[in-house]
Scaffold this motif. Structure first.
Motif, PDB file in Angstrom:
ATOM      1  N   ARG A   5       0.832  -1.203   0.000  1.00 35.21           N
ATOM      2  CA  ARG A   5       0.000   0.000   0.000  1.00 35.21           C
ATOM      3  C   ARG A   5       0.867   1.254   0.000  1.00 35.21           C
ATOM      4  O   ARG A   5       1.978   1.244   0.531  1.00 35.21           O
ATOM      5  CB  ARG A   5      -0.917   0.011   1.224  1.00 35.21           C
ATOM      6  CG  ARG A   5      -2.016  -1.017   1.124  1.00 35.21           C
ATOM      7  CD  ARG A   5      -2.855  -1.075   2.369  1.00 35.21           C
ATOM      8  NE  ARG A   5      -3.979  -1.995   2.160  1.00 35.21           N
ATOM      9  CZ  ARG A   5      -4.817  -2.398   3.095  1.00 35.21           C
ATOM     10  NH1 ARG A   5      -4.677  -1.947   4.338  1.00 35.21           N
ATOM     11  NH2 ARG A   5      -5.794  -3.231   2.818  1.00 35.21           N
ATOM     12  N   ARG A  33      -5.336   0.039  -6.898  1.00 36.07           N
ATOM     13  CA  ARG A  33      -6.728   0.061  -6.431  1.00 36.07           C
ATOM     14  C   ARG A  33      -6.852   1.112  -5.347  1.00 36.07           C
ATOM     15  O   ARG A  33      -5.998   1.190  -4.454  1.00 36.07           O
ATOM     16  CB  ARG A  33      -7.138  -1.285  -5.830  1.00 36.07           C
ATOM     17  CG  ARG A  33      -6.950  -2.459  -6.756  1.00 36.07           C
ATOM     18  CD  ARG A  33      -7.385  -3.747  -6.071  1.00 36.07           C
ATOM     19  NE  ARG A  33      -8.820  -3.855  -6.018  1.00 36.07           N
ATOM     20  CZ  ARG A  33      -9.576  -4.313  -7.013  1.00 36.07           C
ATOM     21  NH1 ARG A  33      -9.016  -4.721  -8.137  1.00 36.07           N
ATOM     22  NH2 ARG A  33     -10.883  -4.371  -6.897  1.00 36.07           N
ATOM     23  N   VAL A  35      -8.224   1.912  -2.168  1.00 39.55           N
ATOM     24  CA  VAL A  35      -8.871   1.133  -1.099  1.00 39.55           C
ATOM     25  C   VAL A  35      -9.354   2.023   0.049  1.00 39.55           C
ATOM     26  O   VAL A  35     -10.024   1.543   0.967  1.00 39.55           O
ATOM     27  CB  VAL A  35      -7.953  -0.008  -0.584  1.00 39.55           C
ATOM     28  CG1 VAL A  35      -7.698  -1.016  -1.695  1.00 39.55           C
ATOM     29  CG2 VAL A  35      -6.646   0.522  -0.019  1.00 39.55           C
ATOM     30  N   GLY A 140      -9.928  -3.197   1.566  1.00 39.91           N
ATOM     31  CA  GLY A 140      -9.159  -3.803   0.467  1.00 39.91           C
ATOM     32  C   GLY A 140      -9.984  -4.771  -0.352  1.00 39.91           C
ATOM     33  O   GLY A 140     -11.166  -4.966  -0.110  1.00 39.91           O
TER      34      GLY A 140
END
Ligand code: CMP
Length: 140
Positions: A5, A33, A35, A140
């Motif tokens: 991350r 992504r 999240v 997530g």
């Protein structure tokens, strides 16, 4: 390569020009992504603490003034080697040096109003994520 991350900010120059969606599309196209995400207006206290590592730099006060000049979008991004993936799609700090296809090449106005921030290491990513998000806000 591991899924990790990183922390990202869409800065006031970009929110002012309504570029959040275009920047998010570039992040997602790069394999990241989103999240966690929220739009906030940073206080001077928050910006000062967030950028404390730059406290002795000549641009520190201007940077705080800029980062509190309008809303920002703070984000947690997840993906393969997220810190590097994000920095690659962001491009160089100074848009004059940023490569074609990067966010800063496309949108940054100058070295200060450079549209996005991204963590520079996994260690700093963890610190920066915890500065703005609680664990339950990251999905997530
Ligand atoms: P960021 O990645 O958010 O980290 C520090 C910020 O300081 C940087 O992006 C720029 O927006 C801003 N900045 C302003 N002037 C300079 C400078 N001369 N060198 C580096 N960063 C600068």
């Amino acid at each position: 390569m591991a899924v990790t991350r990183t922390f990202s900010i869409i800065k006031p120059d970009a929110t002012r020009r309504n570029l959040t969606g275009k920047i998010n599309a570039m992040l997602e196209d790069a394999g990241l992504r989103i999240v966690a995400q929220k739009r906030i207006h940073m206080t001077a206290d928050q910006a000062g603490k967030f950028y404390e590592v730059h406290k002795e730099r000549p641009f520190y006060q201007d940077l705080i003034t800029f980062m509190t000049s309008g809303p920002v979008v703070v984000q947690v991004l997840e993906g393969e080697d997220a810190v590097k993936t994000n920095r690659d799609v962001m491009g160089a700090t100074n848009p004059a040096d940023a490569a074609e296809g990067t966010i800063r090449k496309a949108f940054a106005e100058n070295i200060e109003a450079n549209s996005v921030h991204g963590s520079d290491s996994d260690e700093n990513a963890a610190i920066e994520i915890a500065f703005f998000f609680s664990g339950t806000e990251i999905v997530g």
